[in-house]
Each structure stands twice: as C-alpha cells, then as structure tokens.
Design an enzyme around this catalytic site. Structure first.
Site, PDB file in Angstrom:
ATOM      1  CB  SER A 137      15.400  11.558 -33.739  1.00 56.65           C
ATOM      2  OG  SER A 137      14.820  10.380 -34.255  1.00 56.65           O
ATOM      3  CE1 TYR A 150      12.907  10.259 -29.083  1.00 57.71           C
ATOM      4  CE2 TYR A 150      12.596   9.901 -31.438  1.00 57.71           C
ATOM      5  CZ  TYR A 150      13.413   9.913 -30.326  1.00 57.71           C
ATOM      6  OH  TYR A 150      14.743   9.585 -30.458  1.00 57.71           O
TER       7      TYR A 150
END
Length: 258
Positions: A137, A150
């Site tokens: 990400s 995350y």
C-alpha cells in the site's frame, strides 16, 4: 498472443475489487486463473464467467492454502504465479485499537502474504520459475493516521517482498509489490456494497474528496492496479525483483502549497 499464455496464476481476494480486475485481465492475457476468495458465491460466478477455477481460501489459514494449491495443481498441473491481493482495512486511533482488531488485520494482511509465499513458492520453483506480486500500500512506504494496524502490515509486506526476492531469485522467482493509494473498491468506497447506491455518484464523491489530496485529482481505479500487477507478472518486467511500486496518482510526491 497474450502476455500470460500458458501461465497458471493464483489470485487471492479475487471475487471483487482489485483482485477481480486482476483475474479478468490475466485471463484476457491467456492465463489460467485460480480465483481464490472467502466470498464463494461471487468467486464461483467470476470463475464461471472467465472459464477459471474457484477455490475457497481464507488466507490466514495454512490448511486453506494447502487445499487451494492442491486444487490448482489438480486442475492445471502447476502454478506459475501468485498475486497476494487479499486484505482488510480497519480505521481506528492507534491507542484505541483493541488488540483483537490489530491481530485480525495482521493475520489477514501480513500472515496471509507470508503463508502465500511459503506455500506457493515451492510450486512455482517446481514449475521452472515465475512470479509473486504482493499487494502492499501507499501506507506501506509512509504513514497515515487512523490506520495503524493496516499501515504496519503493509510495511511488513514490503519487507517480506524484499526478503523473498533475495531468497527466491536463485529459483527463478521474481517477487515485487504493488503499493496502491486510494482505489475505488469496496475497501475505500463502502457504497459499492449498497445495492441502492448509485456507483457513479459514489465514484464522483470519492474523486471530489481526493482532488485536494492527489495531484492527478481523482481516486484510482482497480483496473489501473491490475495493469501494474500484469506488468510485474509478465516478461515485460523480467529484470525487476524486490521492488515496491507505488501507484497513487502522485499522492506520495508531497503536498501542494497552492
């Protein structure tokens, strides 16, 4: 001639979002695709449409990985590529995040990628080499408030990618990571899961929000991430391994002062 003719590629989280677009694109480029997901109804429907194989796969479970690999080999005889796409996102202040929530995100995002590499890499090596693409990400190469769990897992995926690239290069396996910014999927746009919502209006609302944050002025599309995953899976990237590729509309470049 497709860019993946004759290849067998397993894609996790393939029932919808980025994984679905990767499965569609890969199949269109000649690959035999293994659609792996816990969303069995959607996965089976997509596999039927593509002439692919669906397997139930909870990426956090090692026995599920072993069963998925066995099913893929039974159907196609080999595995040449893996896209570790499955992941989950939870929003919370770091100091307010329950341990159970943090561990859940780690189990799916981080452990899932580890188990994928551990289970599938030997099969790719046995097939003569191939590729692994891990989905990290934008938050795996920088920080972002309220997504601590995350971000931690996505940083870990970048690290796992580099280590795997070093250890597997001698077996003919290239390992890279895609690092998407904001992408118009159900993860960032829950309106996609609302049957009464207007998808075009929801996408427009996302674009309006990210216009102030992203230099290209819009949210990304899952098809764009799929094209990057294809590049890293096909021979166009034959001399690339161990690298994170940011696809974020310029978000990571910085903040405009005007």
């Amino acid at each position: 001639m497709g860019k993946l003719d004759g290849r067998v590629v397993l894609v996790t989280g393939a029932a919808r979002g980025q994984g679905e677009q990767e499965a569609r694109l890969f199949a269109g480029e000649g690959a035999k695709v293994v659609v792996a997901d816990v969303l069995d109804d959607q996965g089976e429907a997509l596999a039927k449409e593509l002439g692919a194989l669906h397997v139930h796969l909870d990426v956090s479970r090692e026995d599920d990985w072993q069963a998925a690999v066995a099913a893929a080999k039974n159907a196609y005889g080999r595995i040449d590529g893996l896209v570790n796409n499955a992941g989950i996102l939870r929003f919370n202040k770091l100091v307010k995040t329950p341990l159970e929530e943090f561990q859940q995100v780690v189990q799916v995002n981080q452990v899932g990628v580890f188990l994928g590499i551990k289970t599938v890499a030997p099969e790719i090596a046995a097939a003569g080499g191939g590729t692994i693409v891990n989905t990290a990400s934008y938050t795996g190469v920088t920080g972002m408030a309220y997504v601590g769990a995350y971000s931690a897992t996505k940083h870990a995926i970048v690290g796992l990618t580099r280590v795997a690239a070093l250890e597997l290069a001698g077996k003919g396996i290239r390992v890279n990571a895609v690092c998407p910014g904001a992408i118009d999927t159900a993860m960032t746009n829950p309106a996609q899961l609302d049957p009464d919502a207007d998808p075009e209006k929801a996408a427009e609302a996302l674009d309006a929000y990210y216009r102030k944050l992203v230099p290209l002025g819009r949210v990304g599309r899952p098809e764009e991430v799929a094209r990057l995953a294809l590049f890293l899976t096909c021979d166009d990237s034959s001399y690339i391994t161990g690298q994170p590729f940011v696809i974020d509309g310029g978000w990571l470049a910085g903040v405009s002062a005007v």
